[in-house]
Design an enzyme around this catalytic site. Structure first.
Site, PDB file in Angstrom:
ATOM      1  N   PHE A   1     -11.013   2.198 -20.189  1.00  0.00           N
ATOM      2  CA  PHE A   1     -11.034   2.380 -18.841  1.00  0.00           C
ATOM      3  C   PHE A   1      -9.888   1.623 -18.077  1.00  0.00           C
ATOM      4  CE2 PHE A   1     -12.707   1.051 -14.702  1.00  0.00           C
ATOM      5  CZ  PHE A   1     -12.658   2.505 -14.246  1.00  0.00           C
ATOM      6  N   GLN A   2      -9.425   2.257 -17.346  1.00  0.00           N
ATOM      7  CA  GLN A   2      -8.136   1.525 -16.348  1.00  0.00           C
ATOM      8  C   GLN A   2      -7.284   0.743 -17.601  1.00  0.00           C
ATOM      9  OE1 GLN A   2      -9.879  -0.674 -13.199  1.00  0.00           O
ATOM     10  NE2 GLN A   2      -9.877   1.280 -11.950  1.00  0.00           N
TER      11      GLN A   2
ATOM     12  N   GLU B   1      -1.411  -1.868  -3.579  1.00  0.00           N
ATOM     13  CA  GLU B   1      -0.549  -2.975  -4.544  1.00  0.00           C
ATOM     14  C   GLU B   1       1.114  -2.819  -4.229  1.00  0.00           C
ATOM     15  OE1 GLU B   1      -2.990  -0.810  -5.625  1.00  0.00           O
ATOM     16  OE2 GLU B   1      -4.678  -2.083  -6.539  1.00  0.00           O
TER      17      GLU B   1
ATOM     18  N   LYS C   1      -7.457  -9.411 -20.328  1.00  0.00           N
ATOM     19  CA  LYS C   1      -8.618  -9.928 -19.621  1.00  0.00           C
ATOM     20  C   LYS C   1      -9.208 -11.136 -20.362  1.00  0.00           C
ATOM     21  CE  LYS C   1     -13.128  -8.766 -17.652  1.00  0.00           C
ATOM     22  NZ  LYS C   1     -14.102  -7.769 -17.332  1.00  0.00           N
TER      23      LYS C   1
ATOM     24  N   MET D   1      16.416  10.553   9.051  1.00  0.00           N
ATOM     25  CA  MET D   1      17.816  10.807   8.355  1.00  0.00           C
ATOM     26  C   MET D   1      17.904  11.883   7.508  1.00  0.00           C
ATOM     27  SD  MET D   1      20.642   9.222   7.934  1.00  0.00           S
ATOM     28  CE  MET D   1      20.783   7.491   7.825  1.00  0.00           C
TER      29      MET D   1
HETATM   30  C1  LIG Z   1       9.199   6.429  -0.395  1.00  0.00           C
HETATM   31  C2  LIG Z   1      10.251   7.535   0.052  1.00  0.00           C
HETATM   32  N1  LIG Z   1      10.148   8.912   0.151  1.00  0.00           N
HETATM   33  C3  LIG Z   1      11.266   9.674   0.637  1.00  0.00           C
HETATM   34  C4  LIG Z   1      12.446   9.168   1.132  1.00  0.00           C
HETATM   35  C5  LIG Z   1      13.736  10.094   1.504  1.00  0.00           C
HETATM   36  N2  LIG Z   1      13.943   9.609   2.881  1.00  0.00           N
HETATM   37  C6  LIG Z   1      15.114   8.742   3.193  1.00  0.00           C
HETATM   38  S1  LIG Z   1      15.161   8.515   4.818  1.00  0.00           S
HETATM   39  C7  LIG Z   1      13.910   9.627   5.143  1.00  0.00           C
HETATM   40  C8  LIG Z   1      13.445   9.605   6.653  1.00  0.00           C
HETATM   41  C9  LIG Z   1      12.821   8.667   7.040  1.00  0.00           C
HETATM   42  O1  LIG Z   1      12.315   8.976   8.277  1.00  0.00           O
HETATM   43  P1  LIG Z   1      11.457   7.969   9.445  1.00  0.00           P
HETATM   44  O2  LIG Z   1      10.967   7.017   8.704  1.00  0.00           O
HETATM   45  O3  LIG Z   1      10.860   8.565  10.517  1.00  0.00           O
HETATM   46  O4  LIG Z   1      12.935   6.997   9.579  1.00  0.00           O
HETATM   47  P2  LIG Z   1      14.341   7.666  10.747  1.00  0.00           P
HETATM   48  O5  LIG Z   1      15.025   8.287   9.746  1.00  0.00           O
HETATM   49  O6  LIG Z   1      13.707   8.576  11.544  1.00  0.00           O
HETATM   50  O7  LIG Z   1      14.851   6.448  11.381  1.00  0.00           O
HETATM   51  C10 LIG Z   1      13.273  10.093   4.152  1.00  0.00           C
HETATM   52  C11 LIG Z   1      12.207  10.928   4.043  1.00  0.00           C
HETATM   53  C12 LIG Z   1      12.544   7.612   0.855  1.00  0.00           C
HETATM   54  N3  LIG Z   1      13.684   6.967   0.938  1.00  0.00           N
HETATM   55  N4  LIG Z   1      11.510   6.987   0.329  1.00  0.00           N
END
Ligand SMILES: Cc1ncc(C[n+]2csc(CCOP(=O)(O)OP(=O)(O)O)c2C)c(N)n1
Length: 576
Positions: A113-114, A51, A163, A481
């Site tokens: 439920f749900q 979703e 519903k 990052m």
């Molecule tokens: C749902 C979610 N979880 C954690 C983060 C924290 N976060 C920001 S950037 C990042 C790294 C992303 O890594 P990747 O997808 O491999 O992309 P890259 O930075 O290597 O280009 C994370 C874990 C986030 N922004 N969103």
């Protein structure tokens, strides 16, 4: 008055009248009557695999078209899975109507439920939300939901429908008008303030336009182009505003902020007039707020009065629709070129020279290597193929920043990313929504290897609907990052950021029935991308890029935006 219809059919009648042509969703127990009615309705339903992705796909649909995106989920877990998508839409002002099923009205509050308190849970992550317990209210509420989602500052509206409302029988009677006391949208802008703004534009010696996503939401790109030309002002576009002014326009400088260009950030730091249009002075743009645009008089145009003065008190506040306000401002600028404009001409000339000098000193440009594919090289290649005309969705992380820095967007609604919330897992479902809405268009889903692994289930959706999205994984083997921050600010102690176990892209794509490939040699990159684009169906291109590349320029957290780190401080040891 129509024949007697079920509530589910009445809902579809309402959606049809709102021009809805597709719904991204996932069914469940309480939405069964709705899905039964959908069975023979012309509205297409796109069955996603989670979703959250229904909401992200609706965002991609909405951001690429300007129309309201619609998603749908069942009660309980279905509805709670929408939450991230709703917060994302709220933060990035994306018009979405989310429909959720709720348990039968008599059972509400009984821990059935749900059952989940979807209305309560989504109160703070929607522009507005409704709980419908009576079929008689349904049409009015649905039309209101579309009105609220798409007017003023766009945003998500959730309608939670019990519903028994789907199952009831009634007549559809057209809703003739929407009156919402307390919901007022001021589009026109105050005439006196617009006049003051035009005066300020003429008087400025160092004007700078700071354009945000509001330009795109308001479809005000043409007016913005005209404005920067009339005002002879350089312009920066935020992460959400890229494409608001075409990247190839001579007045476009680039993106400002934490990973913005030197010229954009220096421009902001030295301008004497800041013309902020549909933008919210986000901390990722302003850096240390007290040092942001310190010499500037500020004009702030925004449709949302709550944004005016939220972070920076403007000298000339204008509440209005960016398109309408710019039309009026442009008219004034056309009519009243002041006689003493010549007096400021040398200062303006010097300002442009300064901007060009900053651009030359530290341009945003890709770096290349003969042995490994630099992620910047990857973005430059996507840019070459796109020519500023392809839709590019991005996830969150380093690849997102390099994409924003290096891929051109010569039209609005091409660059689709999760800016405010910064949610991983956005790119692929958003690309699905964008490709659905733009069947003939080239759509790249740029993703990090981390974000891609959050989205793998949606590969099935691509195949089911024959969507020719080109997935490009910028695969550095890390949560890039986060690794960058650990390297720069946590003494390179890399904690829980290494992503081993990435699947074989060719086999993964083949398992879903389409083509994929991994490349790691710089010499193979352009032909691999071209092959992906030539392929009529979807394509998974896994690009092994340098592992330890960092995004620069970078404004460290808490610093002023002119305190950019332009390049790596010194070579860092590769961790064991
Ligand atoms: C749902 C979610 N979880 C954690 C983060 C924290 N976060 C920001 S950037 C990042 C790294 C992303 O890594 P990747 O997808 O491999 O992309 P890259 O930075 O290597 O280009 C994370 C874990 C986030 N922004 N969103």
């Amino acid at each position: 008055m129509t024949n007697l219809m079920s509530g589910a059919k009445i809902l579809l009648e309402c959606l049809g009248r709102e021009g809805v042509d597709c719904i991204f969703g996932y069914p469940g127990g309480v939405t069964l009557p709705f899905y039964d009615a959908l069975y023979d309705d012309p509205i297409r339903h796109v069955l996603v695999r989670h979703e959250e992705n229904a909401c992200f796909a609706a965002a991609g649909y909405a951001m690429s078209t300007g129309r309201v995106g619609v998603c749908c989920a069942t009660s309980g877990p279905g509805a709670t899975n929408l939450v991230t998508g709703l917060v994302n839409a709220l933060m990035d002002s994306i018009p979405i109507v989310a429909l959720t099923g709720q348990v039968t009205s008599k059972l509400i509050g009984s821990d059935a439920f749900q059952e989940a308190d979807t209305f309560g849970i989504t109160r703070s992550c929607t522009k507005h939300n409704y709980l419908v317990k009576s079929l008689a209210d349904l049409p009015q509420i649905i039309h209101e939901a579309f009105y609220i989602a798409s007017t003023g500052r766009p945003g998500p509206v959730l309608v939670d429908i019990a519903k028994d409302v789907f199952q009831g029988q009634s007549h559809y009677s057209a809703v003739s008008a929407i009156h919402l006391p307390g919901y007022k949208v001021f589009t026109e802008g105050h005439a006196g303030q617009i006049r003051r703004a035009s005066q300020a534009v003429w008087e400025a010696e160092r004007p700078l336009v700071y354009a945000g996503g509001g330009i795109i939401s308001a479809n005000a790109s043409e007016e913005l182009r005209r404005f920067v030309e009339l005002a002879d002002a350089p312009a920066v576009c935020t992460l959400m505003g890229l494409g608001g002014l075409g990247s190839d326009h001579p007045n476009f400088i680039s993106m400002p902020g934490m990973h913005g260009s030197y010229a954009a950030n220096m421009g902001l730091s030295h301008c004497d007039l800041l013309i902020a249009l549909g933008t919210r002075f986000d901390d990722r743009v302003t850096g240390r707020l007290s040092a942001f645009a310190p010499h500037a008089k500020v004009i702030h145009v925004d449709i949302d009065p709550a944004e005016i003065g939220k972070n920076r008190a403007p000298d000339i506040p204008i509440v209005g629709d960016a398109k309408r306000v710019l039309e009026k401002l442009n008219k004034l600028l056309e009519e009243q070129k002041p006689t003493d404009a010549e007096r400021r001409a040398p200062a303006r000339k010097a300002w442009w020279e300064k901007i060009h000098c900053w651009q030359r000193e530290h341009p945003l440009q890709p770096t290349y290597s003969e042995t490994e594919i630099k992620p910047q090289h990857l973005m430059a290649e996507i840019d070459r193929i796109s020519g500023g005309r392809a839709i590019v969705t991005a996830d969150v992380g380093q690849h997102q920043m390099w994409a924003a820095q290096l891929i051109r967007f010569n039209e609005p609604r091409l660059w689709i990313n999760s800016g405010g919330l910064g949610s991983m897992g956005f790119s692929l479902p958003a690309a699905i929504g964008a490709q659905f809405a733009n069947p003939g268009k080239l759509v790249f889903a740029v993703i990090g290897d981390g974000g891609f692994q959050m989205s793998i289930p949606e590969l099935a959706t691509l195949v089911n609907y024959k969507l020719p999205v080109k997935i490009v994984v910028s695969n550095n083997g890390y949560l890039g990052m986060v690794r960058q921050w650990q390297e720069l600010f946590f003494n390179n102690r890399l904690s829980a950021v290494e992503l081993s176990g990435f699947p074989d892209a060719e086999k993964l794509a083949a398992a879903y029935g389409f083509k994929g490939r991994t490349v790691d040699k710089p010499s193979e990159l352009s032909s691999a991308l071209e092959e992906a684009v030539r392929e009529p169906g979807p394509y998974l291109l896994n690009v092994r890029v340098s592992c330890f590349e960092n995004v620069f320029p970078m404004v460290p957290a808490g610093a002023a935006i002119n305190e950019m780190v332009l390049a790596p401080p010194e070579p860092v040891a590769v961790p064991k």
